[in-house]
Enzyme design. Structure first.
Site, PDB file in Angstrom:
ATOM      1  N   HIS A  56     -32.497   4.101 -72.063  1.00 38.35           N
ATOM      2  CA  HIS A  56     -33.534   4.217 -71.028  1.00 38.35           C
ATOM      3  C   HIS A  56     -34.913   3.979 -71.636  1.00 38.35           C
ATOM      4  O   HIS A  56     -35.057   3.888 -72.860  1.00 38.35           O
ATOM      5  CB  HIS A  56     -33.447   5.552 -70.283  1.00 38.35           C
ATOM      6  CG  HIS A  56     -33.768   6.780 -71.106  1.00 38.35           C
ATOM      7  ND1 HIS A  56     -32.988   7.193 -72.161  1.00 38.35           N
ATOM      8  CD2 HIS A  56     -34.772   7.690 -71.002  1.00 38.35           C
ATOM      9  CE1 HIS A  56     -33.500   8.312 -72.663  1.00 38.35           C
ATOM     10  NE2 HIS A  56     -34.591   8.621 -71.991  1.00 38.35           N
ATOM     11  N   HIS A  58     -37.803   5.584 -71.926  1.00 42.16           N
ATOM     12  CA  HIS A  58     -38.768   6.541 -72.497  1.00 42.16           C
ATOM     13  C   HIS A  58     -39.155   6.156 -73.932  1.00 42.16           C
ATOM     14  O   HIS A  58     -38.335   5.692 -74.728  1.00 42.16           O
ATOM     15  CB  HIS A  58     -38.194   7.960 -72.474  1.00 42.16           C
ATOM     16  CG  HIS A  58     -38.235   8.579 -71.109  1.00 42.16           C
ATOM     17  ND1 HIS A  58     -37.436   9.628 -70.738  1.00 42.16           N
ATOM     18  CD2 HIS A  58     -38.992   8.278 -70.019  1.00 42.16           C
ATOM     19  CE1 HIS A  58     -37.692   9.952 -69.476  1.00 42.16           C
ATOM     20  NE2 HIS A  58     -38.638   9.150 -69.017  1.00 42.16           N
ATOM     21  N   ASP A  60     -39.703   7.773 -76.582  1.00 42.67           N
ATOM     22  CA  ASP A  60     -38.976   8.362 -77.714  1.00 42.67           C
ATOM     23  C   ASP A  60     -37.554   7.789 -77.854  1.00 42.67           C
ATOM     24  O   ASP A  60     -36.767   8.277 -78.658  1.00 42.67           O
ATOM     25  CB  ASP A  60     -38.959   9.896 -77.630  1.00 42.67           C
ATOM     26  CG  ASP A  60     -38.196  10.420 -76.440  1.00 42.67           C
ATOM     27  OD1 ASP A  60     -38.262   9.802 -75.363  1.00 42.67           O
ATOM     28  OD2 ASP A  60     -37.526  11.462 -76.567  1.00 42.67           O
ATOM     29  N   HIS A  61     -37.257   6.758 -77.090  1.00 44.24           N
ATOM     30  CA  HIS A  61     -35.975   6.040 -77.249  1.00 44.24           C
ATOM     31  C   HIS A  61     -36.168   4.563 -77.601  1.00 44.24           C
ATOM     32  O   HIS A  61     -35.231   3.925 -78.057  1.00 44.24           O
ATOM     33  CB  HIS A  61     -35.119   6.182 -75.979  1.00 44.24           C
ATOM     34  CG  HIS A  61     -34.643   7.590 -75.796  1.00 44.24           C
ATOM     35  ND1 HIS A  61     -33.357   7.983 -76.078  1.00 44.24           N
ATOM     36  CD2 HIS A  61     -35.314   8.715 -75.429  1.00 44.24           C
ATOM     37  CE1 HIS A  61     -33.246   9.282 -75.869  1.00 44.24           C
ATOM     38  NE2 HIS A  61     -34.425   9.754 -75.480  1.00 44.24           N
ATOM     39  N   HIS A 115     -32.340  11.099 -64.818  1.00 44.88           N
ATOM     40  CA  HIS A 115     -33.405  11.343 -65.807  1.00 44.88           C
ATOM     41  C   HIS A 115     -34.453  10.234 -65.661  1.00 44.88           C
ATOM     42  O   HIS A 115     -35.652  10.489 -65.621  1.00 44.88           O
ATOM     43  CB  HIS A 115     -32.775  11.356 -67.190  1.00 44.88           C
ATOM     44  CG  HIS A 115     -33.731  11.571 -68.310  1.00 44.88           C
ATOM     45  ND1 HIS A 115     -34.402  12.747 -68.512  1.00 44.88           N
ATOM     46  CD2 HIS A 115     -34.139  10.732 -69.309  1.00 44.88           C
ATOM     47  CE1 HIS A 115     -35.173  12.631 -69.582  1.00 44.88           C
ATOM     48  NE2 HIS A 115     -35.043  11.424 -70.074  1.00 44.88           N
ATOM     49  N   ASP A 134     -30.155  10.638 -72.485  1.00 44.50           N
ATOM     50  CA  ASP A 134     -30.700  11.910 -72.005  1.00 44.50           C
ATOM     51  C   ASP A 134     -30.089  12.317 -70.668  1.00 44.50           C
ATOM     52  O   ASP A 134     -30.738  12.992 -69.866  1.00 44.50           O
ATOM     53  CB  ASP A 134     -32.229  11.811 -71.870  1.00 44.50           C
ATOM     54  CG  ASP A 134     -32.929  11.760 -73.219  1.00 44.50           C
ATOM     55  OD1 ASP A 134     -32.241  11.844 -74.264  1.00 44.50           O
ATOM     56  OD2 ASP A 134     -34.171  11.637 -73.226  1.00 44.50           O
ATOM     57  N   HIS A 172     -30.699  14.074 -77.904  1.00 44.52           N
ATOM     58  CA  HIS A 172     -31.501  15.156 -78.499  1.00 44.52           C
ATOM     59  C   HIS A 172     -30.632  16.319 -78.985  1.00 44.52           C
ATOM     60  O   HIS A 172     -29.582  16.608 -78.408  1.00 44.52           O
ATOM     61  CB  HIS A 172     -32.485  15.734 -77.465  1.00 44.52           C
ATOM     62  CG  HIS A 172     -33.570  14.793 -77.055  1.00 44.52           C
ATOM     63  ND1 HIS A 172     -34.786  14.734 -77.695  1.00 44.52           N
ATOM     64  CD2 HIS A 172     -33.614  13.868 -76.070  1.00 44.52           C
ATOM     65  CE1 HIS A 172     -35.550  13.807 -77.108  1.00 44.52           C
ATOM     66  NE2 HIS A 172     -34.859  13.273 -76.116  1.00 44.52           N
TER      67      HIS A 172
HETATM   68 ZN   LIG Z   1     -35.728  10.479 -71.894  1.00 43.16          ZN
END
Ligand SMILES: [Zn+2]
Length: 256
Positions: A56, A58, A60-61, A115, A134, A172
């Protein structure tokens, strides 16, 4: 079995993962939270990056993708067609049922909106491994940012229907915090209590609690157990639809 998986920590609590096909030497990373640890993991394993699988959009990915690709310019980037506008560097835009290929390994794409709208999971069916980003966490699930809560429930139900032995890799290390909420919902679940003790031991030793598997989550993760009378009773919703119970649980977790 020709698949090898190497999971490594990025940032503070993100996991990156390398998927290696020993038959062809192909190697993918699943998301790139951070370039440095990803490049270090590849170097340690002696693996040559051929593919990047994105779950996805985001930051942090995906934020490590440009730097990693600069080092491996031939690596092909796979990701959700529905979020191509927010993940501008995709070579392969995939949707429900498509196959992402890493050498001779094949991952079926499962769309898991909730998400984020475009979130996908990668299911290496022949190897009984799934990368869920996530969407599903051990003892928990991702926050629902971009769809109604019921849509996230449908996504989790798709993952819950995978074979019980399916190894689940998550984005995570949230398991310990998830356990603190889960036990308030189902304090009488002996499997959950045992899992929480195991998590405490692992975290004391600074070891990961992941991967998990579907059978373990079905036995202890309250978000997959919304049809259990004990959980419905805990939120005062005996006999309610699973999606409604899920929505209540997720809302309570957001405030927990
Ligand atoms: Zn995420």
């Amino acid at each position: 079995m020709t698949i090898s998986i190497h999971q490594y920590l990025c940032l503070t609590d993100n996991y990156g993962a390398l998927v290696h096909d020993s038959t062809t030497g192909a190697t993918a990373c699943v998301d790139v939270p951070e370039a440095g640890p990803t490049l270090a993991a590849l170097s340690e394993q002696g693996w040559n990056l051929t593919d990047i699988l994105i779950t996805h959009h985001h930051a942090d990915h995906i934020q490590g993708v440009p730097e990693v690709r600069a080092k491996f310019p031939n690596a092909k980037i796979w990701g959700p067609a529905k979020d191509a506008a927010r993940i501008p560097f995709l070579d392969h835009q995939v949707k429900e049922g498509d196959m992402a290929r890493v050498g001779s390994l094949a991952a079926k794409v499962i769309e898991t909106p909730g998400h984020t709208l475009g979130h996908i999971a990668y299911h290496f069916e022949d190897d009984a491994v799934a990368f869920c980003g996530d969407t599903l966490f051990s003892l928990g699930c991702g926050r629902v940012f971009e769809t109604p809560l019921a849509v996230m429930w449908s996504s989790l139900a798709k993952l819950a229907a995978l074979p019980g032995e399916t190894q689940i890799y998550c984005g995570h290390e949230y398991t310990q915090a998830n356990g603190r909420f889960a036990i308030t919902v189902e304090p009488g679940n002996p499997v959950l209590k045992a899992r929480i003790e195991e998590i405490a031991r692992l975290r004391t030793e600074r070891r990961p609690t992941l991967p998990t598997n579907i059978a373990a989550e079905l036995a202890a993760n309250p978000f997959l157990r919304v049809e259990e009378p004990a959980i419905q009773a805990a939120v005062g919703m005996g006999g309610a639809q699973p999606a409604a119970v899920f929505g209540e649980l997720r809302t309570r977790k957001d405030r927990f």
